[in-house]
Design an enzyme around this catalytic site. Structure first.
Site, PDB file in Angstrom:
ATOM      1  N   ASP A   1     -67.302  57.764 -72.495  1.00 30.08           N
ATOM      2  CA  ASP A   1     -67.610  56.167 -73.118  1.00 30.08           C
ATOM      3  C   ASP A   1     -68.151  56.136 -74.436  1.00 30.08           C
ATOM      4  OD1 ASP A   1     -66.590  53.542 -72.826  1.00 30.08           O
ATOM      5  OD2 ASP A   1     -67.523  53.377 -70.644  1.00 30.08           O
ATOM      6  N   SER A   2     -68.861  54.955 -74.588  1.00 33.42           N
ATOM      7  CA  SER A   2     -69.705  54.532 -74.686  1.00 33.42           C
ATOM      8  C   SER A   2     -70.587  54.209 -73.980  1.00 33.42           C
ATOM      9  CB  SER A   2     -69.708  53.034 -75.920  1.00 33.42           C
ATOM     10  OG  SER A   2     -69.752  52.158 -74.625  1.00 33.42           O
TER      11      SER A   2
ATOM     12  N   CYS B   1     -60.023  47.420 -70.639  1.00 29.81           N
ATOM     13  CA  CYS B   1     -61.919  47.327 -70.652  1.00 29.81           C
ATOM     14  C   CYS B   1     -62.292  48.622 -69.133  1.00 29.81           C
ATOM     15  CB  CYS B   1     -62.271  46.720 -70.461  1.00 29.81           C
ATOM     16  SG  CYS B   1     -64.227  46.746 -71.406  1.00 29.81           S
TER      17      CYS B   1
ATOM     18  N   GLU C   1     -72.946  44.709 -66.519  1.00 22.62           N
ATOM     19  CA  GLU C   1     -73.677  45.049 -66.672  1.00 22.62           C
ATOM     20  C   GLU C   1     -75.186  44.887 -66.067  1.00 22.62           C
ATOM     21  OE1 GLU C   1     -74.359  48.011 -68.603  1.00 22.62           O
ATOM     22  OE2 GLU C   1     -72.072  48.291 -69.300  1.00 22.62           O
TER      23      GLU C   1
ATOM     24  N   CYS D   1     -62.700  54.908 -73.161  1.00 21.55           N
ATOM     25  CA  CYS D   1     -63.262  53.274 -74.276  1.00 21.55           C
ATOM     26  C   CYS D   1     -62.658  52.683 -74.543  1.00 21.55           C
ATOM     27  CB  CYS D   1     -64.770  54.093 -74.900  1.00 21.55           C
ATOM     28  SG  CYS D   1     -65.389  52.777 -75.365  1.00 21.55           S
TER      29      CYS D   1
ATOM     30  N   HIS E   1     -64.970  48.671 -67.923  1.00 17.38           N
ATOM     31  CA  HIS E   1     -65.586  48.359 -66.750  1.00 17.38           C
ATOM     32  C   HIS E   1     -64.861  47.364 -65.862  1.00 17.38           C
ATOM     33  CE1 HIS E   1     -68.986  48.676 -69.623  1.00 17.38           C
ATOM     34  NE2 HIS E   1     -69.856  48.147 -68.855  1.00 17.38           N
TER      35      HIS E   1
END
Lengths: 299, 299
Positions: free
Chosen positions: B12-13, B202, B154, B75, B204
């Site tokens: 993933d990034s 996504c 985040e 991702c 996240h």
């Protein structure tokens, strides 16, 4: 009838789709099936795409009137030409036979080289390479048209041999030397290319799977679109909570546009695995009228 | 090491892909995992497609050197931009997170209306509508960008709150009123449109799944790309005969391009569900050199 216990509509231009119906009846024994073979207008392969789309639309409308809960387009040509049309037109889910076979092949291949055996029409449509590359752009695809396989199946099934029930049951009908030779020649272009997985991209071909397997050898895995489509159907029904109840007594109904219901019954019972008790005749004119009506309703 | 027991590469990034790694460690407890978070160059979302493709290529080359048996691009942005590049470049199979989520949504929806929550970049790429319509042209898709969800995750994970281990464990960190409000506002455009299935597009977002579920209400099914990708992985490993042996002691290795390994360790352990014992630092320069080398080899 509760929605869950409604039949699954399965349709093909002819008899090949009965391999899919058979797989469904084995894997999902509580599900009822309504099968349509558009045998009068069979084969779809040589027809132009617009015409096939129209036929798909018509048979879809007929199945919708029969209140099916799901439609399986059990014909590669019809899937390539008309799956999207039917998905847009109907309220129930519609799946085809191409994507499930492509997906299984992509998952299975270790050499990342897949062979596709199909009719000329399916090969020309490029539907399998396209579906395979959507899933894995790095898998090499070699297509091989094997129209003679359809001829063999049709010829044998409508010949007198098929009336010998015992012989039919163990598939001895396709073990003749002429069939073995034709299959060996048909698959030859797929040999020695590093291909480890071959998709049977025509619903007739599972009937020759034993012969095709013998010709390709042990190192090659055979993917049957019929079985994979049945897997996809089962997964979707389960995820939607649409599986038939465990106490549902399944009914199997068959319909054909052909005037000769007897030969449909004989060949069909061979493919489906037991007698076709209920076969209805559909007038092509009625199909045409149905699709027109639905279009006038603005759908 | 036998091929079966080699690790699965997941990348993933940043940290979001750890939701996929976590799903894999739960569903396939014998599988080893090598995870790369390209945290120094995170987020990929605002970058142009060509740059993301290059990054995907570089991380793929790094994972190949680590002799992984399979690569999962965990991702959405990287999948949309570079999945095909990596599938063509590597010898091992590569899957992304978009197709599995799209497929699950198509199978699950009864109203035939699907919502997609994703980052702005993923929404703009149109990758979900395209994957959904490949499978079912008749399913309506409403996309909603929810970049604020990534910010929330985040921010919370890198804040002091995350150091309270007990609080982290029961995900209390995302139960704050400000998060609930932001989630309600984020999903509002998907309400009252007949949508019965929403894809978390996504990696996240599964961290906010409880809050998203509460905001959408009981009538809406949530599809997690993380879990569906794990299903696809499991099915493919099984079909290839590539599942790790039952006596394999799995190893979990992590690597990050970030200079700040500590914050990767803290936030990562929260997402992955237990401590990240082994975290390696990767120099971005080394990644760049690796991809160059491989390209010079003619691959």
């Amino acid at each position: 009838m509760p929605n869950n216990d409604k039949p699954i509509g399965v349709f093909d231009s002819g008899l090949g789709g009965l391999t899919v119906a058979r797989a469904i009846s084995h894997a999902l024994p509580h599900e009822s099936i309504t099968y349509v073979g558009d045998t009068k207008r069979c084969p779809y392969g040589p027809r132009d795409q617009a015409e096939v789309r129209l036929f798909v639309r018509q048979v879809g409308a007929w199945l919708e009137r029969r209140d099916v809960k799901f439609v399986v387009v059990a014909c590669n040509t019809a899937t390539a030409a008309g799956l999207d049309v039917l998905q847009r037109a109907l309220d129930v889910p519609v799946i085809g036979v191409i994507e499930p076979g492509a997906r299984a092949a992509v998952q299975a291949t270790r050499t990342r080289r897949v062979g596709v055996l199909a009719t000329q029409g399916s090969v020309d449509s490029g539907a399998y390479p396209s579906a395979i590359h959507m899933l894995d752009a790095g898998v090499g695809v070699t297509q091989q048209a094997a129209p003679v396989f359809v001829d063999i199946v049709e010829r044998k099934l409508t010949s007198g041999e098929c009336l010998h029930k015992e012989w039919m049951r163990d598939r001895g009908v396709f073990d003749a030397p002429d069939v073995r030779l034709a299959v060996e020649q048909g698959v030859a272009p797929l040999m020695n290319r590093g291909i480890d997985t071959v998709v049977l991209g025509c619903t007739h071909f599972p009937l020759l799977s034993r012969q095709i397997r013998a010709a390709l050898g042990d190192g090659v895995r055979i993917v049957s679109s019929a079985e994979e489509t049945c897997r996809e159907l089962a997964e979707t029904l389960e995820r939607r909570g649409d599986l038939a109840s465990a106490d549902n007594e399944p009914t199997y109904r068959f319909a054909s546009t052909s005037d000769d219901i007897t030969s449909f019954a004989v060949a069909g019972s061979f493919i489906f695995g037991h007698d076709l008790d209920s076969i209805e005749h559909i007038d092509v004119e009625d199909l045409e009228a149905l699709a027109d009506e639905r279009d006038m309703e603005g759908n």
